[in-house]
Structures are given as structure tokens and as C-alpha cells.
Design a protein around this motif. Structure first.
Motif, PDB file in Angstrom:
ATOM      1  N   UNK A 107       0.824  -1.212   0.000  1.00  0.00           N
ATOM      2  CA  UNK A 107       0.000   0.000   0.000  1.00  0.00           C
ATOM      3  C   UNK A 107       0.857   1.260   0.000  1.00  0.00           C
ATOM      4  N   UNK A 108       1.909   1.273   0.787  1.00  0.00           N
ATOM      5  CA  UNK A 108       2.702   2.489   0.984  1.00  0.00           C
ATOM      6  C   UNK A 108       3.740   2.722  -0.106  1.00  0.00           C
ATOM      7  N   UNK A 109       4.084   1.693  -0.885  1.00  0.00           N
ATOM      8  CA  UNK A 109       5.144   1.859  -1.876  1.00  0.00           C
ATOM      9  C   UNK A 109       4.753   2.806  -3.012  1.00  0.00           C
ATOM     10  N   UNK A 110       3.454   3.150  -3.117  1.00  0.00           N
ATOM     11  CA  UNK A 110       3.018   4.123  -4.118  1.00  0.00           C
ATOM     12  C   UNK A 110       3.432   5.546  -3.748  1.00  0.00           C
ATOM     13  N   UNK A 111       3.793   5.759  -2.491  1.00  0.00           N
ATOM     14  CA  UNK A 111       4.137   7.090  -2.011  1.00  0.00           C
ATOM     15  C   UNK A 111       5.647   7.317  -2.051  1.00  0.00           C
ATOM     16  N   UNK A 112       6.041   8.505  -1.665  1.00  0.00           N
ATOM     17  CA  UNK A 112       7.463   8.854  -1.650  1.00  0.00           C
ATOM     18  C   UNK A 112       8.221   7.986  -0.645  1.00  0.00           C
ATOM     19  N   UNK A 113       9.528   7.960  -0.800  1.00  0.00           N
ATOM     20  CA  UNK A 113      10.362   7.161   0.101  1.00  0.00           C
ATOM     21  C   UNK A 113      10.226   7.638   1.540  1.00  0.00           C
ATOM     22  N   UNK A 114      10.112   8.956   1.735  1.00  0.00           N
ATOM     23  CA  UNK A 114       9.971   9.502   3.080  1.00  0.00           C
ATOM     24  C   UNK A 114       8.673   9.025   3.725  1.00  0.00           C
ATOM     25  N   UNK A 116       6.850   6.432   2.837  1.00  0.00           N
ATOM     26  CA  UNK A 116       6.938   4.979   2.981  1.00  0.00           C
ATOM     27  C   UNK A 116       7.680   4.600   4.272  1.00  0.00           C
ATOM     28  N   UNK A 117       8.833   5.222   4.483  1.00  0.00           N
ATOM     29  CA  UNK A 117       9.662   4.890   5.641  1.00  0.00           C
ATOM     30  C   UNK A 117       8.972   5.258   6.946  1.00  0.00           C
ATOM     31  N   UNK A 118       8.449   6.488   6.999  1.00  0.00           N
ATOM     32  CA  UNK A 118       7.820   6.966   8.231  1.00  0.00           C
ATOM     33  C   UNK A 118       6.602   6.133   8.591  1.00  0.00           C
TER      34      UNK A 118
END
Length: 518
Positions: A107-114, A116-118
């Protein structure tokens, strides 16, 4: 650093947290001990259903003791297949936790690396996932199913295919089966489909599918002379206690659930900001479908469910809210120019929640296991040595029933329906009613009970019980009381029980205080 590398590091952190907790508990107990006696309630019921086909806290009678019928049923299947092993819930939760991380990753990999990590780190650390795994309870499965419900609902709104709806309905059944609080959110999904999408059939069908576990389990319980709802919901729920009691308990929930309220503030800000540019109310709502459903579901949990007890009741809310605010946070983080204050507030709020939820649990999780080992496991071992097939009066009932084959009179009511009927209007106040005292008196005498081991503050024992001694644990964090009192139900057994306590005290942990009454 690539996202898959970040995923690996977060999995490594989760593994290390689980490893160090097991090591800490093993250092004083010699084996891993769950930090809640409730885990042993699930195990006891699952064992009895798998081995004796009795849905109950003991093998001798039906009892609607579990608040998560599907989780208990899952454990029963696993015990039937793999045998009775006390760490089956730990393994099952670990598998479910890995699935939760994998779903979150996708789900989160569509977003920016920041972002995704947070947010992937927040899902693991703010829940916190390792604690929910180690409780041996249903909360990891419930959280996983709730995340899948939200994602399925989001996908259905985007495509509206029959297959999408069938997937949503199936997952809704599972989510409700794991915990009834899922209905708070599914109800508002139905409301959205009915009033916003005008999909009347789908709205009603989804509600009926989600209610299926409640209706089936309720019918079975009624057929066995129990309540429609599980005993724990009747005895602990925030209902039928008058307006003042309702508001008081809701305020207490707000205080205990302050960590989730902080995240909900971000959710509210998201709803207002996204709705700001829309003139029509229908557009404002449709722009915020998932955030509004999460906010309304949270509000119902605040009013009618519980918070606290090893921060487990609200753990799923943390993850659900994080899923809802992730797209908004990503849009904020990616703006090179914009509201710096809003970016800072999101980070600060997540750090505050980390301090409120994760940091205290570093100590309290191990302390809770220590409490359970010093008290509940010792009580179970005492019964196993002297009364493993006897009739016992008690009011904290997980470990003592899992490790033994006792007949039980539960003065709290989770495992004894007649007691639950007498206590259903107390709402956790432990009122010393004459009816309850008379029932304990008559049942203990007529059914020839042997021994009582109770928190005396939870229920007064009949006068003909003979108080023989107490055990007291230090630094109590999780047990229902620090002192458990032993009574001989039959006067002629007083000396026998006293000598048994003296003998058993030699093998108890050194920091458990035992007092023998002579």
C-alpha cells in the motif's frame, strides 16, 4: 536506500524486539509467559473445543468467554492439527504480523520514500506490532482484517465490480469474527453506500454479511442458555449504565486513548483541508470517504468499546488511522513549498505517539509477563500439583483452566453464565450484592467445591469459607489484583490446604510474598 531495503530493516527491528522480549521473560520464568491471562483463556477454550468438542473455559460446560470467536476457533483448528502447544498463538500472530507488514508495504510503496519509511515504521512501532504479537491475543488478526476491509472498500469505490463487492463482504465477515468493534467501521461503509452512492442493495447486503458472525454466535450462545453477546462484552461494555456512567466511561476512554486521539487530530485536519475547495456537501464527503469512515468508526469505539489494558484495545485504531492519513501526509511531504508548520506537526504528532505507546511498553511488557508468571502461573501450578481435577472457585481464569482440568465457579462471570447474569448491571464495579454472595454460597456447598483462590476485592466469599492464606506480587501492572486469597471451602480441609501452601511456597519465586494464616 531502496524501499525493499527499508522493508528488510523494519522486519529486522521487529525480529529483534520479539527476540529480546522472549529473552527478558525467559530469564526469570525459564520459558515465555504471555503478558495477559486472557491469552490463556483463548488457549483453554481452543483446547477444550479441539479435544472435547466443548466450547467453554472448561471441558464440562459451554461458556461464552471469548470476545473473539473466530480467533479462538482458529486456535482450536491449529491445536487439532498440530497438537496442544501453548505457543501456537505466538506463531500464528507472527505469521499474521508478517502479512500485515507485507500489505502495508504494498500500500505504501506508491508514495514517496519519506512517507513509505515513516508510515511503515509507524505501523510497526506505534501499534506496537511486536507487543500485539507477543500478547498471544487476536489483535494482529483483527488489525490485518480491518486494513483489508478498508483497502477492499477503497477498491470497490474506485471500480464497483461484483468481484470487488464479494471480496469486501467476505473480509467484513472475517473482521467482525475477530472482533465485534469492526462493525463500527462497516456500519459507516454501509451508510456511505446507501446515502452517498445510492447503492441500497449493496449497503444492506454488506451489513448483513458483516453481522453474520454476530448472529450465528449469538444464536449458539442463546441456545446454550447464555447471552446473545459474549460475556466479556456484557460485563465490560459501555452500555446501559445511565448517561452519567456513559459519559464518565467515554471520558476515561479518551484519557486512556490519548495516543489515538493525537493521530485523529491529523485525520480531522485532512478532512477539513480536502473539503475546503468543494462547495457541495456531497463532494466534500466523497472526497473524504475513507477518512470520514475511519473518524466515525473511531468515534463509536470511543463511546462504546474499551481502551487500555496493555494498550491492546486501540492498537487496530492506530494502524487504521495511519492508513487513512498516509495519502494526505504524502501530499504534504512532497510539497517543496507550502505549510512547513503542517509538515512539522505531522512528524511531531507521530513522535509523541511513539513516546506514549512504544517507550512505556519496553518496560511494561516484560513487567506484565512477570506479573502473570508470579501470580497466574503459580496458581495454575499449585492447582496442577494438588487440585488439577477438582472444583475450584476463582475469578481470574485463564492459566488455571488451561493447565488443569478443573470444574470452575467464576465469581467474575466470564466463565460462569449464572454469575454473569447476576453481575451484568454492575459495569465492572464489583458490587458486593447479596444475590451473588448467596449464589456462591449455595453452589459451592451443593456441588461440593474444594478450594477458592480469588481477589477478595472482586467478590466477597461466604462466611463458611475458611481463609487460609494469601500470595502477593510486587509491582503489579497487569493482574486484576496484587493479592490472591486462598480459602478452604470445607472446614475439614483447612489444615490440608494450609500444609499444601506451606509446601508449595518453597518452589515459588522469591519475590512473591506468601502469608499463611494459622
Amino acid at each position: 536506500m531502496k524501499k525493499h531495503t527499508i522493508l528488510f530493516l523494519i522486519l529486522l527491528i521487529l525480529g529483534l524486539l520479539i527476540f529480546f522480549n522472549i529473552q527478558a521473560v525467559t530469564s526469570f520464568a525459564g520459558r515465555y509467559i504471555y503478558p495477559l491471562d486472557d491469552a490463556y483463556i483463548h488457549l483453554s477454550m481452543a483446547k477444550n473445543f479441539a479435544e472435547f468438542q466443548t466450547w467453554g473455559i472448561t471441558q464440562y460446560e459451554f461458556s461464552s468467554t471469548t470476545s473473539s470467536p473466530l480467533f479462538t476457533f482458529l486456535l482450536a483448528i491449529l491445536i487439532k492439527v498440530f497438537g496442544n502447544w501453548e505457543y501456537i498463538p505466538l506463531v500464528a500472530n507472527t505469521v499474521a504480523g508478517l502479512f500485515l507488514i507485507w500489505i502495508s508495504h504494498n500500500y505504501l510503496k506508491q508514495f514517496s520514500k519519506l512517507t513509505y519509511t515513516i508510515f511503515l515504521a509507524s505501523i510497526v512501532l506505534l501499534m506496537p506490532l511486536h507487543l500485539m504479537i507477543m500478547t498471544g491475543m487476536e489483535h494482529v488478526f483483527h488489525t490485518l482484517s480491518m486494513v483489508l476491509v478498508l483497502l477492499a472498500f477503497k477498491k470497490y469505490l474506485e471500480h464497483e465490480t461484483p468481484r470487488g463487492f464479494s471480496n469486501l463482504a467476505l473480509i467484513a465477515i472475517l473482521a467482525t469474527g475477530f472482533r465485534y468493534e469492526s462493525l463500527f467501521f462497516i456500519f459507516f461503509m454501509c451508510v456511505y453506500l446507501f446515502f452517498i452512492k445510492k447503492e441500497y442493495f449493496q449497503s444492506i447486503a454488506l451489513g448483513l454479511f458483516a453481522l453474520t458472525p454476530v448472529l450465528i454466535y449469538g444464536w449458539i450462545s442463546l441456545d446454550h442458555g447464555s447471552f446473545f453477546l459474549p460475556n466479556s462484552l456484557i460485563l465490560k461494555g459501555n452500555t446501559n449504565n445511565g448517561l452519567v456512567g456513559f459519559v464518565t466511561r467515554m471520558a476515561g476512554n479518551g484519557f486512556r486513548g490519548i495516543s489515538v486521539l493525537i493521530l485523529v487530530l491529523i485525520l480531522i485536519a485532512q478532512i477539513f483541508i480536502k473539503a475546503k475547495g468543494e462547495r457541495l456537501w456531497m463532494n466534500k464527503i466523497s472526497k473524504n470517504a475513507i477518512p470520514l469512515i475511519v473518524f466515525c468508526g473511531f468515534s463509536l469505539h470511543l463511546m462504546f468499546a474499551n481502551f487500555g489494558w496493555l494498550i491492546r484495545y486501540e492498537a487496530y485504531l492506530v494502524v487504521v488511522v495511519l492508513f487513512a492519513i498516509a495519502p494526505f501526509a504524502d501530499s504534504v511531504f512532497q510539497k517543496r513549498t507550502g505549510d512547513v508548520i503542517l509538515k512539522t506537526e505531522i512528524i511531531v504528532f507521530l513522535l509523541v505517539v511513539f513516546c506514549l505507546r512504544f517507550i512505556p511498553m519496553v518496560k511494561n511488557q516484560t513487567l506484565a509477563s512477570k506479573n502473570i508468571y508470579d501470580q497466574q502461573i503459580q496458581l495454575a501450578d499449585f492447582l496442577h500439583k494438588y487440585y488439577k481435577d477438582s472444583k475450584v472457585v476463582a475469578n481470574d481464569i485463564g492459566a488455571i483452566t488451561y493447565y488443569n482440568n478443573i470444574h470452575l465457579l467464576d465469581t467474575y462471570g466470564l466463565g460462569s453464565i449464572e454469575v454473569a447474569k447476576l453481575r451484568k448491571d454492575e459495569h465492572g464495579k464489583f458490587a458486593d450484592t447479596k444475590d451473588l454472595k448467596d449464589y456462591i454460597y449455595n453452589t459451592s456447598r451443593s456441588q461440593d467445591f474444594d478450594v477458592a483462590m480469588v481477589y477478595h476485592t472482586w467478590a466477597k466469599m461466604p462466611d463458611y469459607f475458611t481463609k487460609v492464606g494469601t500470595i502477593e506480587i510486587l509491582d503489579n501492572y497487569i493482574c486484576g489484583g496484587s493479592i490472591v486469597t486462598f480459602y478452604a471451602v470445607k472446614k475439614e480441609n483447612t489444615d490440608k490446604l494450609r500444609s499444601q501452601l506451606v509446601e508449595f511456597s518453597k518452589q515459588m519465586p522469591k519475590d512473591v510474598i506468601i502469608n499463611i494464616i494459622k
